[in-house]
Design a protein around this motif. Sequence first.
Motif, PDB file in Angstrom:
ATOM      1  N   TYR A   1      -1.678   2.900  -6.863  1.00  0.00           N
ATOM      2  CA  TYR A   1      -0.637   3.236  -5.780  1.00  0.00           C
ATOM      3  C   TYR A   1      -1.436   4.628  -4.800  1.00  0.00           C
ATOM      4  O   TYR A   1      -1.256   4.491  -3.580  1.00  0.00           O
ATOM      5  CB  TYR A   1       0.640   3.935  -6.267  1.00  0.00           C
TER       6      TYR A   1
ATOM      7  N   THR B   1       3.317  -3.135 -10.645  1.00  0.00           N
ATOM      8  CA  THR B   1       1.833  -2.833 -11.228  1.00  0.00           C
ATOM      9  C   THR B   1       2.109  -1.988 -12.383  1.00  0.00           C
ATOM     10  O   THR B   1       1.082  -1.729 -12.932  1.00  0.00           O
ATOM     11  CB  THR B   1       1.188  -1.969 -10.194  1.00  0.00           C
TER      12      THR B   1
ATOM     13  N   LYS C   1      -3.825   3.207  -2.516  1.00  0.00           N
ATOM     14  CA  LYS C   1      -3.307   2.165  -1.465  1.00  0.00           C
ATOM     15  C   LYS C   1      -2.751   3.119  -0.353  1.00  0.00           C
ATOM     16  O   LYS C   1      -2.630   2.797   0.802  1.00  0.00           O
ATOM     17  CB  LYS C   1      -2.091   1.468  -1.901  1.00  0.00           C
ATOM     18  N   HIS C   2      -1.751   4.285  -1.042  1.00  0.00           N
ATOM     19  CA  HIS C   2      -1.024   4.988   0.037  1.00  0.00           C
ATOM     20  C   HIS C   2      -1.518   6.178   0.273  1.00  0.00           C
ATOM     21  O   HIS C   2      -1.247   6.804   1.374  1.00  0.00           O
ATOM     22  CB  HIS C   2       0.415   5.070  -0.570  1.00  0.00           C
TER      23      HIS C   2
ATOM     24  N   PRO D   1       2.201   8.635  -6.445  1.00  0.00           N
ATOM     25  CA  PRO D   1       3.562   8.386  -6.500  1.00  0.00           C
ATOM     26  C   PRO D   1       4.349   9.678  -6.572  1.00  0.00           C
ATOM     27  O   PRO D   1       3.749  10.464  -7.403  1.00  0.00           O
ATOM     28  CB  PRO D   1       3.651   7.430  -7.455  1.00  0.00           C
TER      29      PRO D   1
ATOM     30  N   GLU E   1       8.689   3.521  -7.479  1.00  0.00           N
ATOM     31  CA  GLU E   1       8.115   2.882  -6.322  1.00  0.00           C
ATOM     32  C   GLU E   1       6.776   2.200  -6.578  1.00  0.00           C
ATOM     33  O   GLU E   1       6.245   1.682  -5.490  1.00  0.00           O
ATOM     34  CB  GLU E   1       7.891   4.127  -5.365  1.00  0.00           C
ATOM     35  N   MET E   2       6.063   2.362  -7.644  1.00  0.00           N
ATOM     36  CA  MET E   2       4.904   1.635  -8.126  1.00  0.00           C
ATOM     37  C   MET E   2       5.063   0.148  -8.215  1.00  0.00           C
ATOM     38  O   MET E   2       4.050  -0.571  -8.296  1.00  0.00           O
ATOM     39  CB  MET E   2       4.273   2.261  -9.319  1.00  0.00           C
TER      40      MET E   2
END
Length: 257
Positions: free
Chosen positions: A183, A171, A186-187, A191, A167-168
Amino acid sequence: MAITDLFARRASLARSVRLLAEFRFEQSDPARFYGALAADTADMVAQLWAATGQSPAGQTVLDVGGGPGYFADAFAARGMSYIGVEPDPREMHAGTPAQRGDGTFVRASGMALPFADASVDICLSSNVAEHVPEPWLLGREMLRVTRPGGLAILSYTVWLGPFGGHEMGLTHYLGGARAAARYTRKHGHPPKNYYGSSLFAVSAAAGLDWAANTGALIAAFPRYHPRWAWWMTSVPVLREFLVSNLVLVLRAPETAD
């Protein structure tokens, strides 16, 4: 007949495009994604087995890292007995009883399988080796529990391929630790597949070397590629970036008399 002949006939560009489209739903609709992957995987396993000259019906499949059991129904539909192994209780109970279907489920580590030597016909590991710190210990355990003449089928995501970061995204080419940190920023949460604890850099070369050293390797090919692109597996360096997901097919050795 080569072990891959039956499956190769189905390994078309249309199949590759269809599966690639399903990957979009891995996080948002896992039942849809894993349902499609289960059907394709069960077909692959059944066709590899049928190429040995035996019917898949009645064979026992041990699925190492089977998660919530999305694959159970797919194998049952092909007349095969399914045993799923999953170490994470959250993953094991992520699916509903209906999604788990008809199968037997065991909580255990793939690196220490609680099964006797030579106890199953087929041992499968689908996209698990990159999530364990000792992937070739996992491979040895798979061979150990597979009966003589049976198949161990180990499929994993190659780190330097486009899906190596899960899911990264792409990158991961910045490095696993940097990708995880990016990640998280950002989220607002880390992850699911965290580099160094639940995601590891596993190369195509390492898998091919391990499998060759067992003396049991009978086929290796890119799982999601059309047949005409399978040549990439034999090209060093290139395979690390383009194979994406490597399948190693091993036949458990016959015991000495």
